[in-house]
Enzyme design. Structure first.
Site, PDB file in Angstrom:
ATOM      1  N   HIS A 305      54.708-132.970 141.627  1.00  0.00           N
ATOM      2  CA  HIS A 305      54.971-133.681 142.880  1.00  0.00           C
ATOM      3  C   HIS A 305      56.442-134.028 142.940  1.00  0.00           C
ATOM      4  CE1 HIS A 305      54.605-136.658 146.090  1.00  0.00           C
ATOM      5  NE2 HIS A 305      53.456-136.075 146.368  1.00  0.00           N
ATOM      6  N   ASP A 362      45.622-133.395 145.285  1.00  0.00           N
ATOM      7  CA  ASP A 362      44.887-132.194 145.658  1.00  0.00           C
ATOM      8  C   ASP A 362      44.094-131.576 144.523  1.00  0.00           C
ATOM      9  OD1 ASP A 362      45.806-132.218 148.275  1.00  0.00           O
ATOM     10  OD2 ASP A 362      47.701-131.309 147.665  1.00  0.00           O
TER      11      ASP A 362
HETATM   12  N1  ACO Z   1      53.228-125.307 138.001  1.00  0.00           N
HETATM   13  C1  ACO Z   1      54.188-124.841 137.190  1.00  0.00           C
HETATM   14  N2  ACO Z   1      55.465-125.238 137.215  1.00  0.00           N
HETATM   15  C2  ACO Z   1      55.798-126.178 138.123  1.00  0.00           C
HETATM   16  C3  ACO Z   1      54.853-126.717 138.995  1.00  0.00           C
HETATM   17  C4  ACO Z   1      53.531-126.261 138.923  1.00  0.00           C
HETATM   18  N3  ACO Z   1      52.594-126.734 139.740  1.00  0.00           N
HETATM   19  N4  ACO Z   1      55.454-127.634 139.797  1.00  0.00           N
HETATM   20  C5  ACO Z   1      56.732-127.667 139.439  1.00  0.00           C
HETATM   21  N5  ACO Z   1      56.956-126.790 138.411  1.00  0.00           N
HETATM   22  C6  ACO Z   1      58.211-126.587 137.706  1.00  0.00           C
HETATM   23  C7  ACO Z   1      59.163-125.768 138.560  1.00  0.00           C
HETATM   24  O1  ACO Z   1      59.050-124.396 138.279  1.00  0.00           O
HETATM   25  C8  ACO Z   1      60.504-126.337 138.148  1.00  0.00           C
HETATM   26  O2  ACO Z   1      60.879-125.758 136.924  1.00  0.00           O
HETATM   27  P1  ACO Z   1      62.461-125.509 136.593  1.00  0.00           P
HETATM   28  O3  ACO Z   1      63.106-126.856 136.615  1.00  0.00           O
HETATM   29  O4  ACO Z   1      62.431-124.865 135.258  1.00  0.00           O
HETATM   30  O5  ACO Z   1      62.953-124.607 137.689  1.00  0.00           O
HETATM   31  C9  ACO Z   1      60.217-127.809 137.877  1.00  0.00           C
HETATM   32  O6  ACO Z   1      58.813-127.863 137.545  1.00  0.00           O
HETATM   33  C10 ACO Z   1      60.497-128.714 139.068  1.00  0.00           C
HETATM   34  O7  ACO Z   1      59.774-128.196 140.173  1.00  0.00           O
HETATM   35  P2  ACO Z   1      60.347-128.090 141.639  1.00  0.00           P
HETATM   36  O8  ACO Z   1      59.595-127.032 142.388  1.00  0.00           O
HETATM   37  O9  ACO Z   1      61.846-127.972 141.589  1.00  0.00           O
HETATM   38  O10 ACO Z   1      59.964-129.521 142.168  1.00  0.00           O
HETATM   39  P3  ACO Z   1      59.796-129.934 143.665  1.00  0.00           P
HETATM   40  O11 ACO Z   1      59.891-131.408 143.674  1.00  0.00           O
HETATM   41  O12 ACO Z   1      60.743-129.173 144.532  1.00  0.00           O
HETATM   42  O13 ACO Z   1      58.331-129.438 144.036  1.00  0.00           O
HETATM   43  C11 ACO Z   1      56.010-129.355 144.389  1.00  0.00           C
HETATM   44  C12 ACO Z   1      57.217-130.240 144.073  1.00  0.00           C
HETATM   45  C13 ACO Z   1      56.287-128.472 145.612  1.00  0.00           C
HETATM   46  C14 ACO Z   1      54.805-130.234 144.734  1.00  0.00           C
HETATM   47  C15 ACO Z   1      55.712-128.481 143.150  1.00  0.00           C
HETATM   48  O14 ACO Z   1      55.401-129.289 142.038  1.00  0.00           O
HETATM   49  C16 ACO Z   1      54.569-127.498 143.415  1.00  0.00           C
HETATM   50  O15 ACO Z   1      54.802-126.410 143.961  1.00  0.00           O
HETATM   51  N6  ACO Z   1      53.309-127.830 143.020  1.00  0.00           N
HETATM   52  C17 ACO Z   1      52.174-127.019 143.313  1.00  0.00           C
HETATM   53  C18 ACO Z   1      51.768-127.205 144.760  1.00  0.00           C
HETATM   54  C19 ACO Z   1      51.109-128.541 145.009  1.00  0.00           C
HETATM   55  O16 ACO Z   1      50.210-128.964 144.278  1.00  0.00           O
HETATM   56  N7  ACO Z   1      51.504-129.187 146.115  1.00  0.00           N
HETATM   57  C20 ACO Z   1      50.906-130.460 146.544  1.00  0.00           C
HETATM   58  C21 ACO Z   1      51.915-131.533 146.590  1.00  0.00           C
HETATM   59  S1  ACO Z   1      51.129-133.045 146.954  1.00  0.00           S
HETATM   60  C22 ACO Z   1      50.872-133.001 148.606  1.00  0.00           C
HETATM   61  O17 ACO Z   1      51.505-132.370 149.389  1.00  0.00           O
HETATM   62  C23 ACO Z   1      49.760-133.801 149.064  1.00  0.00           C
END
Ligand code: ACO
Length: 427
Positions: A305, A362
């Site tokens: 998140h 979720d």
């Molecule tokens: N699985 C694996 N790796 C992940 C995940 C994941 N679910 N989420 C983040 N990471 C990693 C990224 O690859 C990144 O790695 P890096 O630093 O080596 O590049 C690091 O963790 C940070 O992630 P970002 O994508 O930069 O973080 P951001 O804050 O932009 O994204 C997000 C947050 C979009 C929710 C992300 O965690 C994600 O895509 N999760 C899966 C989708 C999800 O569950 N969304 C629901 C959000 S809650 C809602 O809307 C109600």
């Protein structure tokens, strides 16, 4: 003069006020920065930018805290109802019994849709994603309710907010009915907000509809968990659309469009699809390795998140609700076992520990919604239904702010500098 933050650029030092909220990080007021330095700040995903002032919802992502008007989400989920939380978000205080009755009654007076709006559905293909229908039908509300679209009039704003909250269950249930080829079910205002929605979704004219009270309560709780979440992508979209003076129905349609994406509201659909793909616990290590592999686009859906760097407090409530629903419906789903094992393995894996990736709201919601009988395509629709109250509360807060301006970010331009047009024959 209060605390100031000095920004030193190009030989110039600017003093910028440090603004303090009631709780949470201070913010540096950079509104005059461009006028003083001719420089913008650069923050594409808004990771360090507060886009507005708000008194609705507070999140401490490090500690896993979520408060609505000061009340912790766990207390609201356990003791309150979606109607009461809606009142709280819109009005700032918990209602008295009389005020709650009046509010619930008012909402129930707006549950029906204009008959001509019902005709809209027939224009969609039967296999249309219900979120596509939601975007279209909610946007179309603006063509029906001209009497409540003067956004400078607080009474108009109130009526259109009530209309949106009241009509969303009817619109969502109709989107579902249309997709399965069943006739629409009219609202029954003697039922609760959530009970009415469930009947319009799963009831049929041929027989009486019975809803297990535990399922009604679980559904109502799911709505509470999704009611608001400060300046997330869809709420910011609603605010940005609304900042131009657009009518509330159009603004909420914009929010629905944003919510649809798999990184936001679409994640609950994606999370259950992922659990189904994983299937049994023995396959989990393979998927965890894929999630960690930078060359593989696969991510653990329902994990991670932007704000929570700790367990999402909504996921805690959601997990405990799974069992309640299973017991009430006398069902079980082996995917719950898979989900809990996946959580356990991920939370003990260095990659997820270091990046502070925890289950979000979720992760478990899909298992509950699927047990209740919703197809995955409806998951994000349910999210939109519940979030509508947060969207309208945030929109109202923005419009009521006398200092409100149109949202207009700037950019770091990296395209070609000025050049002369060349006739097509010379290229
Ligand atoms: N699985 C694996 N790796 C992940 C995940 C994941 N679910 N989420 C983040 N990471 C990693 C990224 O690859 C990144 O790695 P890096 O630093 O080596 O590049 C690091 O963790 C940070 O992630 P970002 O994508 O930069 O973080 P951001 O804050 O932009 O994204 C997000 C947050 C979009 C929710 C992300 O965690 C994600 O895509 N999760 C899966 C989708 C999800 O569950 N969304 C629901 C959000 S809650 C809602 O809307 C109600």
């Amino acid at each position: 003069m209060g605390e100031q933050a000095k920004i030193s650029v190009g030989g110039m030092v600017t003093d910028n006020a440090v603004l303090k909220g009631s709780v949470g990080p201070d913010v540096i007021d950079i509104r005059k920065l461009y006028a003083q330095t001719k420089m913008f700040t650069f923050d594409p995903g808004f990771t360090s930018t507060a886009s507005c002032e708000s008194a609705l919802t507070y999140i401490d992502g490090e500690e896993g805290v979520l408060l609505h008007r000061g009340y912790p989400i766990g207390q609201l989920a356990e003791n309150s109802s979606f109607m009461e939380v809606s009142y709280l978000l819109l009005n700032g205080e918990l209602p008295t019994a009389e005020k709650l009755d009046n509010f619930t009654y008012t909402i129930s007076r707006h549950t029906m849709l204009h008959e001509q709006l019902m005709q809209f559905y027939r224009g969609f293909r039967r296999d249309a994603h219900p979120m596509a229908i939601m975007c279209g039908v909610v946007g179309a509300l603006s063509a029906f309710y001209h009497d409540s679209t003067d956004i400078s009039d607080p009474q108009h704003r109130k009526i259109s907010s009530h209309r949106l909250i009241a009509k969303m269950p009817t619109i969502a249930a109709a989107a579902y009915k249309y997709s399965i080829g069943q006739p629409f079910v009219s609202p029954d205002n003697s039922l609760s907000y959530t009970g009415n929605f469930m009947r319009m979704t799963f009831g049929v004219a041929a027989e009486p509809y019975e809803l297990h009270p535990a399922v009604e309560q679980a559904m109502d709780r799911i709505f509470i968990l999704h009611a608001d979440h400060e300046q997330n992508a869809s709420t910011s979209t609603v605010r940005l659309a609304g900042s131009s003076g657009a009518n509330p129905f159009a603004c909420i349609a914009a929010g629905i469009a944003c919510l649809w994406g798999p990184a936001h509201g679409g994640a609950n659909e994606a999370a259950l699809n992922m659990l189904r793909e994983i299937g049994t616990p023995d396959k989990i290590p393979h998927f965890i390795e894929r999630a960690k592999d930078k060359n593989d686009p696969f991510r653990l859906m329902g994990f991670g998140h932007r704000v929570y760097k700790n367990y999402d407090p909504r996921a805690t409530v959601m997990q405990s609700t799974v069992r309640e629903v299973f017991d009430a419906l006398k069902v079980d789903d082996p995917l719950f076992e898979t989900a809990m094992r996946l959580e356990e393995l991920a939370l003990s894996d260095d990659y997820f520990i270091e990046k502070k990736l925890f289950p979000n709201v979720d992760f478990y919601s899909g298992i509950i919604l699927s047990a209740i009988g919703f197809p995955t395509t409806m998951f994000t629709v349910l999210f939109a239904l519940a979030r509508t109250v947060g969207w309208v509360a945030q929109w109202n807060e923005m419009i009521s702010d006398p200092g409100q301006k149109i949202g207009r970010p700037r950019q770091l331009y990296t395209g070609p500098t000025q050049r002369d047009y060349s006739p097509i024959g010379n290229r």
